[in-house]
Design a protein around this motif. Sequence first.
Motif, mmCIF file in Angstrom:
data_model
loop_
_atom_site.group_PDB
_atom_site.id
_atom_site.type_symbol
_atom_site.label_atom_id
_atom_site.label_comp_id
_atom_site.label_asym_id
_atom_site.label_seq_id
_atom_site.Cartn_x
_atom_site.Cartn_y
_atom_site.Cartn_z
ATOM 1 N N LEU A 15 0.830 -1.202 0.000
ATOM 2 C CA LEU A 15 0.000 0.000 0.000
ATOM 3 C C LEU A 15 0.865 1.254 0.000
ATOM 4 C CD1 LEU A 15 -2.713 -1.166 2.559
ATOM 5 C CD2 LEU A 15 -3.039 -0.839 0.103
ATOM 6 N N LEU A 16 1.949 1.250 0.759
ATOM 7 C CA LEU A 16 2.860 2.402 0.756
ATOM 8 C C LEU A 16 3.492 2.581 -0.617
ATOM 9 C CD1 LEU A 16 4.627 1.914 4.219
ATOM 10 C CD2 LEU A 16 2.872 3.604 3.627
ATOM 11 N N ALA A 17 3.767 1.480 -1.294
ATOM 12 C CA ALA A 17 4.323 1.564 -2.645
ATOM 13 C C ALA A 17 3.308 2.165 -3.609
ATOM 14 C CB ALA A 17 4.736 0.172 -3.120
ATOM 15 N N GLN A 18 2.034 1.811 -3.450
ATOM 16 C CA GLN A 18 0.996 2.407 -4.303
ATOM 17 C C GLN A 18 0.960 3.917 -4.119
ATOM 18 O OE1 GLN A 18 -1.603 0.845 -6.231
ATOM 19 N NE2 GLN A 18 -1.687 -1.262 -5.549
ATOM 20 N N ALA A 19 1.267 4.379 -2.915
ATOM 21 C CA ALA A 19 1.296 5.813 -2.651
ATOM 22 C C ALA A 19 2.565 6.464 -3.184
ATOM 23 C CB ALA A 19 1.171 6.071 -1.151
ATOM 24 N N GLY A 20 3.571 5.646 -3.522
ATOM 25 C CA GLY A 20 4.792 6.191 -4.093
ATOM 26 C C GLY A 20 5.849 6.556 -3.081
ATOM 27 N N LEU A 21 5.876 5.891 -1.924
ATOM 28 C CA LEU A 21 6.885 6.204 -0.914
ATOM 29 C C LEU A 21 8.251 5.650 -1.308
ATOM 30 C CD1 LEU A 21 4.400 7.065 0.746
ATOM 31 C CD2 LEU A 21 5.583 6.129 2.751
ATOM 32 N N PRO A 22 9.339 6.336 -0.896
ATOM 33 C CA PRO A 22 10.688 5.883 -1.255
ATOM 34 C C PRO A 22 10.996 4.479 -0.738
ATOM 35 C CG PRO A 22 10.734 8.147 -0.459
ATOM 36 C CD PRO A 22 9.346 7.628 -0.199
ATOM 37 N N LEU A 23 12.022 3.878 -1.356
ATOM 38 C CA LEU A 23 12.497 2.528 -1.055
ATOM 39 C C LEU A 23 11.507 1.456 -1.476
ATOM 40 C CD1 LEU A 23 14.170 3.009 2.456
ATOM 41 C CD2 LEU A 23 15.183 3.217 0.189
#
Length: 484
Positions: free
Chosen positions: A378-386
């Motif tokens: 979910l954090l990746a869907q938001a575009g967060l680093p790493l």
Amino acid sequence: MSLQWQAAIQSGAPLLLMAAGIVLLMLLIASARNHRAIAQLTTLGFLLTFGVCLIPQGSVELTPLLVVDDTARFAIALVAAAGVITVLLLYGYVEAYDGVREEMYLLLLIAALGAMVLACAQHAASLLLGLETLSVALFGMIAYTHKRKRSLEAGIKYLVLSAAASATLLFGFALLYAACGALQFDAIGAALETLTPDERAIAWAGLALIWAGFGFKLSLVPFHLWTADVYEGAPAPVSGFLAAVSKGLVAVVLLRWLSPVALTQTPVLHLALGGVAVLSIVVGNLGALQQNNVKRVLAYSSIAHTGYLLVPFLVGGVVAREAVLVYVTCYTVMTLGCFGAVTILSGPAGERDADHLYDYRGLFWRRPLVTSVFAPMLLAQAGLPLTAGFLAKLYVLAAAVERHAWWLALAVVAGSAVGLYYYLRLIVVQFLPKPGGMRREGVLSETSVTAGIALLLLFVALIGLGVQPQPLLAGVTEVLRLPP
């Protein structure tokens, strides 16, 4: 055997393997039903196809309709990898199904074959053939759990609306043929530069209809109304495959056929598509904010992601072509991961999957390993680093900034900021206490292990692409033959 035939067979090996696997699977299902053997054979077929795509080869035109080049092999390898993950998720999900199970894998192979034909298409006929092969198989996969009313409803909706979209595509290509006298992608691009004003008007109308047809397949606004209902009604693994592979391969075929000439020659269409991209970002994010159903949140999120993906097509340029393949790869990992987490908590026995927000309350305390994968996805869907999501959005922004398309870059940034809210909402609810007990759930079994392996592979890919993206970027550069 001549060298020409030998090269054609080697290049066409991925398609031949898929076709042979479909025939073999049908024979096995007709002779003896064995769920485990069918799942293993399907996995083996995808792994062989993936391995064949890694063998270095040149560009070979199998027929005037199909070309197998590095771009096609890259897309086919992505489909095969997604197929392996989908089989691992389906195995446990379908095992509990009260009915025939083996045909789901047959439909998956047929859908994958259609997606691979799309990757190789260089002609309108092969594009439509691949698209319809993919779509027809997806009808059955979506409505496979037909005892659920929502699943059957979702299948019927996708069937009717997909037929309308295919008819729109056909009519658009007919108009384009009337204006250009060609259906091969490179010939269409060349012919658009030499049209008379009357022929150009017909070509513009054809391009508009073609984009309307693709708009349905990509669930762009205003052709997005089917998305949430179909994602909600379809079995969770099928929703993931539909969201990742179907959209991703349509984007790849657009990358092959949509030359910059087609847009620069039609400024009105260019402006309209820019509006569609921004509207998709706005409607997708605002729609997700209002949902309490996890699958519907992911459906509206996919609409926003499609808006982000449309930006590189609009701006053009070297970085834009890279951005499309990078985004499709990262989006596939994120989407399969999110729907994989939904899958491992769901089953076909009830009236619905574990898709309500309340089903995830206290999930960390009950299923900590699932949350440990779901939250980063979910954090990746938001575009967060790493994470892979950061890499994908970074390339989209780089493509927009390179061409000074500041309004599109602003839309991507604003949409990502809004999306962060509902992604964090899904994460926070997993750590809240759930009334009625917080005991650990789940038992170790063959089906839970296969689904766990799928989630682990996706998690490694998600973090690996975010921390060490150089192998993917080098592969994309090689595929597109870009200068260093």
